[in-house]
Motif scaffolding. Structure first.
Motif, PDB file in Angstrom:
ATOM      1  N   PHE A 115       0.986  -1.204  -0.016  1.00  0.00           N
ATOM      2  CA  PHE A 115       0.137   0.130   0.016  1.00  0.00           C
ATOM      3  C   PHE A 115       0.943   1.196  -0.078  1.00  0.00           C
ATOM      4  N   LEU A 118       1.923   2.013  -3.668  1.00  0.00           N
ATOM      5  CA  LEU A 118       0.747   2.517  -4.469  1.00  0.00           C
ATOM      6  C   LEU A 118       0.581   3.969  -4.075  1.00  0.00           C
ATOM      7  N   ALA A 119       0.281   4.239  -2.837  1.00  0.00           N
ATOM      8  CA  ALA A 119      -0.169   5.441  -2.283  1.00  0.00           C
ATOM      9  C   ALA A 119       0.989   6.632  -2.608  1.00  0.00           C
ATOM     10  N   TYR A 151       3.527   6.380  -5.041  1.00  0.00           N
ATOM     11  CA  TYR A 151       3.631   6.637  -6.601  1.00  0.00           C
ATOM     12  C   TYR A 151       2.311   7.475  -6.877  1.00  0.00           C
ATOM     13  N   ALA A 152       1.138   7.328  -6.295  1.00  0.00           N
ATOM     14  CA  ALA A 152       0.141   8.286  -6.564  1.00  0.00           C
ATOM     15  C   ALA A 152       0.203   9.799  -6.134  1.00  0.00           C
ATOM     16  N   ARG A 201       3.551  10.979  -8.504  1.00  0.00           N
ATOM     17  CA  ARG A 201       3.675  10.920 -10.060  1.00  0.00           C
ATOM     18  C   ARG A 201       2.413  11.119 -10.686  1.00  0.00           C
ATOM     19  N   LEU A 202       1.259  11.048  -9.881  1.00  0.00           N
ATOM     20  CA  LEU A 202       0.032  11.098 -10.732  1.00  0.00           C
ATOM     21  C   LEU A 202      -0.616  12.412 -10.323  1.00  0.00           C
ATOM     22  N   HIS A 203      -1.622  12.854 -11.315  1.00  0.00           N
ATOM     23  CA  HIS A 203      -2.405  14.096 -11.012  1.00  0.00           C
ATOM     24  C   HIS A 203      -3.762  13.834 -10.666  1.00  0.00           C
ATOM     25  N   TRP A 204      -4.245  13.977  -9.602  1.00  0.00           N
ATOM     26  CA  TRP A 204      -5.785  13.564  -9.304  1.00  0.00           C
ATOM     27  C   TRP A 204      -6.178  14.497  -8.339  1.00  0.00           C
ATOM     28  N   ARG A 236       7.264   8.179  -1.610  1.00  0.00           N
ATOM     29  CA  ARG A 236       6.896   9.304  -2.211  1.00  0.00           C
ATOM     30  C   ARG A 236       8.091  10.136  -2.507  1.00  0.00           C
ATOM     31  N   LEU A 250       9.690  10.818  -6.161  1.00  0.00           N
ATOM     32  CA  LEU A 250       9.653  12.178  -6.612  1.00  0.00           C
ATOM     33  C   LEU A 250      11.139  12.614  -7.343  1.00  0.00           C
ATOM     34  N   ARG A 287       4.769   6.341 -21.092  1.00  0.00           N
ATOM     35  CA  ARG A 287       3.260   6.540 -21.426  1.00  0.00           C
ATOM     36  C   ARG A 287       3.301   6.700 -22.986  1.00  0.00           C
ATOM     37  N   GLU A 298      -0.406   2.614 -16.109  1.00  0.00           N
ATOM     38  CA  GLU A 298      -0.109   3.124 -14.690  1.00  0.00           C
ATOM     39  C   GLU A 298       0.828   1.915 -13.996  1.00  0.00           C
ATOM     40  N   PHE A 299      -0.123   0.790 -13.975  1.00  0.00           N
ATOM     41  CA  PHE A 299       0.539  -0.203 -13.347  1.00  0.00           C
ATOM     42  C   PHE A 299       1.710  -0.948 -13.770  1.00  0.00           C
ATOM     43  N   LEU A 354       4.619   1.507 -13.128  1.00  0.00           N
ATOM     44  CA  LEU A 354       4.869   1.412 -11.500  1.00  0.00           C
ATOM     45  C   LEU A 354       5.656   0.260 -11.239  1.00  0.00           C
TER      46      LEU A 354
END
Lengths: 250, 320
Positions: free
Chosen positions: A58, A61-62, A64-65, A68-71, A128, A132, A143, A149-150, A153
């Motif tokens: 976990f 996953l968290a 990385y999100a 690296r991801l924008h949400w 994180r 970064l 990409r 994304e999986f 990662l």
């Protein structure tokens, strides 16, 4: 001071310098009679192993999100990661006990032991920071090549942050392996207790009646300390100041 | 809402459709609502749910319990637990055992924190200058830190109990009653024990901080004729001030979390509560005696005290 700290391992032999003769296997046999060492070690192993696996899974996953991801909501969640590290665990002991032991009936179960430690904010933070540091171009290239994304990662990011994996595994190991208060509250049956708890119970209850209490206690302490010390000595090169610093600064 | 959902790092310049997965295409409703990579929400969801269930909810529950006449009942049993306002807090503060425990933690900090800061800094500076046998010293310092409290407590029991190693070595000079059952010595022994056990970790923090002290300052100090001790006081100590603030806060939190050591070393906070700690009292009141409401109130008071000490510490150490 240096010698004193090394005594953690050498102490039974210092005990041997006193009256307790013939200590080596007698003490281990004696503690094993009262505390099922193997069973406790297995419990410690299951507890620690499950915590490490879920923390890493976990956390990756968290982390990385967050890196690296924008949400939507990312900033809020990261603020929470930092906030969680400020509130100490002891405030949560009573409500967690009420929830896990009283309401969900998870006393004397591995799940009840594991749940409060299953995800670790420090691990999320460490992952994180490591994610970064990777160059953005790597991710854009992957990409453009059409990787999901999986896959990015798993095949791009994770192999590059191996030091972070090792750091998190080592740091996480120390926690549940040495944790006493929580498993002590959750487990009352002897055959579910991790070694730290059964040894502590032995110290506070049975030791007074043993023929050579210190020898037996120290034998148990050696069994409890040995895996952590061995892991640490093996990997001490990787257990560096900057990793700890980055883990704690939050 | 028509604005983008970018809140992350570098979100500003990355905005606009030229960075979308399909250049030129209008942004879809999904990406407008959830951000450019909504998969991130899925990735972070377990952690967020966990925070809500194992952190936020219990935190609220602790405060809730502390304001109600709360007791253990069978799961799903319908019992009334009336709101009692600050009654639990009043009960907790009026209890001499609780007051003793909080006094103990203050005494603990007064002994533990200075030892920790001074020893950790001196040893980190020493370790920084040692070239040979560095690995040996590192291992030696960190072994207590990575070893379980329960295991190390066993060693200290062996050293400091009535007929333990230290008393035997001291012979007639040994204190009577012995260390851990002596009302004025039990708590100091625990404070020293915890300082010693945590030292490796704090040395590590100081070693990291020492890397950030500019070398030029040492050079100019020696040009000005400062000796080793003088440049330690004038350059090193102020240079690692942020680390010192962190060490004090972490040592305070460790002190506030104290449970294993008094429980095992002094048989549950003896003699006569002289070495009990708030968490130990929480355990006794909440779980042994079945008063989770008072225990929660103690927890809330404890956390507020930790926050106050942390704030004071920041004010003192981070001013210029």
């Amino acid at each position: 001071m240096a010698i004193g700290s090394l005594q953690t391992m050498a102490d039974p032999s210092i005990g041997g310098a006193f009256d307790f003769s013939n200590l080596t296997l007698d003490n281990y046999a004696q503690i094993n009679e009262r505390v099922d060492l193997l069973r406790s070690l297995v419990n410690s192993g299951i507890f620690t192993g499950a915590v490490i696996v879920s923390t890493v899974f976990f956390g990756v996953l968290a982390g990385y999100a967050l890196a690296r991801l924008h949400w939507r909501g990312k900033g809020t969640l990261f603020a929470l990661v930092l906030l969680v590290q400020v509130v100490p665990f002891q405030l949560l002991v009573i409500p967690l006990y009420v929830m896990i032991v009283r309401s969900y009936g998870l006393a004397d179960s591995y799940l009840g032991m594991i749940v409060p430690f299953a995800i670790n904010s420090t691990a999320v933070f460490v992952f994180r920071q490591f994610f970064l540091q990777l160059p953005e171009d790597l991710f854009s290239a992957a990409r453009i090549d059409g990787a999901g994304e999986f896959r990015i990662l798993w095949s791009v990011a994770l192999p590059l942050v191996r030091p972070a994996l090792l750091t998190v595994v080592l740091l996480t190991f120390i926690g549940p392996w040495n944790e006493f208060l929580w498993p002590f509250l959750v487990t009352k049956q002897a055959d579910m207790q991790p070694l730290a708890v059964s040894l502590a119970n032995y110290i506070s209850n049975a030791a007074g009646r043993a023929s050579n209490p210190f020898g037996a206690i120290l034998a148990g302490a050696v069994v409890l300390a040995a895996p952590a010390v061995a892991l640490f000595v093996a990997f001490q090169r990787h257990f560096t100041s900057s990793d700890i610093g980055s883990g704690v600064k939050g | 809402m028509t604005t983008t959902a970018d809140t992350g790092r570098g979100g500003g310049p990355a905005r606009g459709h030229d960075h979308d997965p399909a250049p030129g295409a209008p942004r879809s409703l999904v990406s407008r609502l959830l951000g450019r990579q909504p998969l991130g929400i899925l990735f972070a969801l377990p952690y967020a749910v966990y925070l809500a269930a194992i952190f936020a909810y219990p935190l609220g529950l602790a405060v809730y319990i502390s304001f109600h006449d709360y007791f253990f009942a069978a799961p799903r049993a319908r019992v009334s637990r009336p709101f009692v306002g600050l009654q639990n807090y009043a009960d907790a503060i009026a209890d001499p055992d609780v007051r003793q425990a909080f006094r103990n933690v203050l005494v603990f900090l007064v002994i533990n924190v200075p030892i920790t800061v001074v020893l950790a800094l001196l040893l980190a500076v020493a370790l920084n200058t040692v070239v040979q046998a560095r690995t040996f010293f590192r291992v030696a310092y960190y072994v207590p830190y990575v070893t379980a409290s329960v295991a190390v407590v066993a060693v200290w029991l062996f050293l400091f109990s009535g007929d333990g190693l230290v008393s035997r070595l001291l012979g007639p000079l040994a204190p009577d009653p012995p260390w851990l059952v002596n009302e004025s010595l039990a708590l100091p022994v625990i404070a020293v024990f915890v300082a010693w056990k945590q030292l490796g970790f704090f040395i590590l923090l100081y070693l990291a901080a020492l890397q950030n002290v500019p070398k030029e300052l040492y050079e100019s100090a020696s040009v000005d004729g400062a000796g080793r001790w003088r440049s330690f006081l004038a350059v090193t100590v102020p240079g690692v001030r942020p680390a010192t603030a962190l060490v004090v806060i972490l040592a305070t939190i460790t002190g506030a979390n104290l449970f294993t050591e008094p429980y095992l070393l002094t048989n549950g906070g003896g003699p006569d509560g002289a070495s009990s700690s708030p968490v130990l009292v929480m355990y006794q009141k909440g779980i042994e005696q079945g008063n989770p409401d008072i225990a929660s109130a103690i927890g809330v008071i404890l956390v507020i005290l930790v926050l106050v000490i942390s704030l004071i510490n920041r004010r003192l150490l981070e001013r210029d």
